[in-house]
Write a protein that holds these residues in place. Structure first.
Motif, mmCIF file in Angstrom:
data_model
loop_
_atom_site.group_PDB
_atom_site.id
_atom_site.type_symbol
_atom_site.label_atom_id
_atom_site.label_comp_id
_atom_site.label_asym_id
_atom_site.label_seq_id
_atom_site.Cartn_x
_atom_site.Cartn_y
_atom_site.Cartn_z
ATOM 1 N N GLY A 6 0.812 -1.210 0.000
ATOM 2 C CA GLY A 6 0.000 0.000 0.000
ATOM 3 C C GLY A 6 0.844 1.259 0.000
ATOM 4 O O GLY A 6 0.552 2.226 -0.708
ATOM 5 N N ALA A 9 2.405 1.666 -3.453
ATOM 6 C CA ALA A 9 1.365 2.144 -4.370
ATOM 7 C C ALA A 9 1.125 3.637 -4.162
ATOM 8 O O ALA A 9 1.002 4.405 -5.123
ATOM 9 C CB ALA A 9 0.073 1.361 -4.157
ATOM 10 N N TRP A 36 -2.263 -0.601 -6.614
ATOM 11 C CA TRP A 36 -3.465 -0.445 -5.794
ATOM 12 C C TRP A 36 -4.439 -1.599 -6.003
ATOM 13 O O TRP A 36 -5.099 -2.048 -5.059
ATOM 14 C CB TRP A 36 -4.170 0.884 -6.091
ATOM 15 C CG TRP A 36 -3.551 2.059 -5.413
ATOM 16 C CD1 TRP A 36 -2.987 3.144 -6.014
ATOM 17 C CD2 TRP A 36 -3.443 2.295 -4.007
ATOM 18 N NE1 TRP A 36 -2.531 4.033 -5.065
ATOM 19 C CE2 TRP A 36 -2.800 3.532 -3.824
ATOM 20 C CE3 TRP A 36 -3.826 1.575 -2.882
ATOM 21 C CZ2 TRP A 36 -2.535 4.061 -2.563
ATOM 22 C CZ3 TRP A 36 -3.557 2.101 -1.616
ATOM 23 C CH2 TRP A 36 -2.920 3.336 -1.475
ATOM 24 N N ASN A 48 -11.723 -0.410 -3.585
ATOM 25 C CA ASN A 48 -10.368 -0.019 -3.966
ATOM 26 C C ASN A 48 -9.964 -0.685 -5.281
ATOM 27 O O ASN A 48 -9.410 -0.031 -6.177
ATOM 28 C CB ASN A 48 -9.391 -0.407 -2.853
ATOM 29 C CG ASN A 48 -7.984 0.013 -3.163
ATOM 30 O OD1 ASN A 48 -7.658 1.188 -3.105
ATOM 31 N ND2 ASN A 48 -7.144 -0.947 -3.504
ATOM 32 N N ASN A 52 -9.648 1.500 -9.024
ATOM 33 C CA ASN A 52 -8.347 1.532 -9.677
ATOM 34 C C ASN A 52 -8.350 0.773 -10.997
ATOM 35 O O ASN A 52 -7.627 1.145 -11.918
ATOM 36 C CB ASN A 52 -7.261 1.039 -8.719
ATOM 37 C CG ASN A 52 -6.882 2.131 -7.752
ATOM 38 O OD1 ASN A 52 -6.215 3.075 -8.120
ATOM 39 N ND2 ASN A 52 -7.353 2.017 -6.528
#
Length: 72
Positions: A6, A9, A36, A48, A52
């Motif tokens: 994370g 990213a 992501w 999420n 993305n």
């Protein structure tokens, strides 16, 4: 371990914002989107992953469109 993905990213996405060239921005941001997406998958975050994936598809479409314009 997942947090590291994370953070990477996040850094790649932030890095993409410094490019004034649209194609470079889209390429670097696409890499961030892929990271992501992977992060979303491993933490089981559908929102999420979905947002993305959509952003990545837009980047790919825009990159293909801009490349087709330069070939003509």
């Amino acid at each position: 371990m997942y947090d590291l993905l994370g953070y990477v990213a996040m850094l790649v996405t932030i890095l993409s914002m410094v490019f004034s060239n649209e194609n470079k921005f889209r390429i670097i941001n696409s890499i961030g989107c892929v990271l992501w997406i992977l992060y979303g998958i491993v933490i089981h975050s559908n929102p999420n992953t979905i947002v993305n994936a959509i952003i990545l598809a837009i980047h790919i479409r825009k990159l293909n469109f801009s490349n087709s314009l330069t070939k003509n």
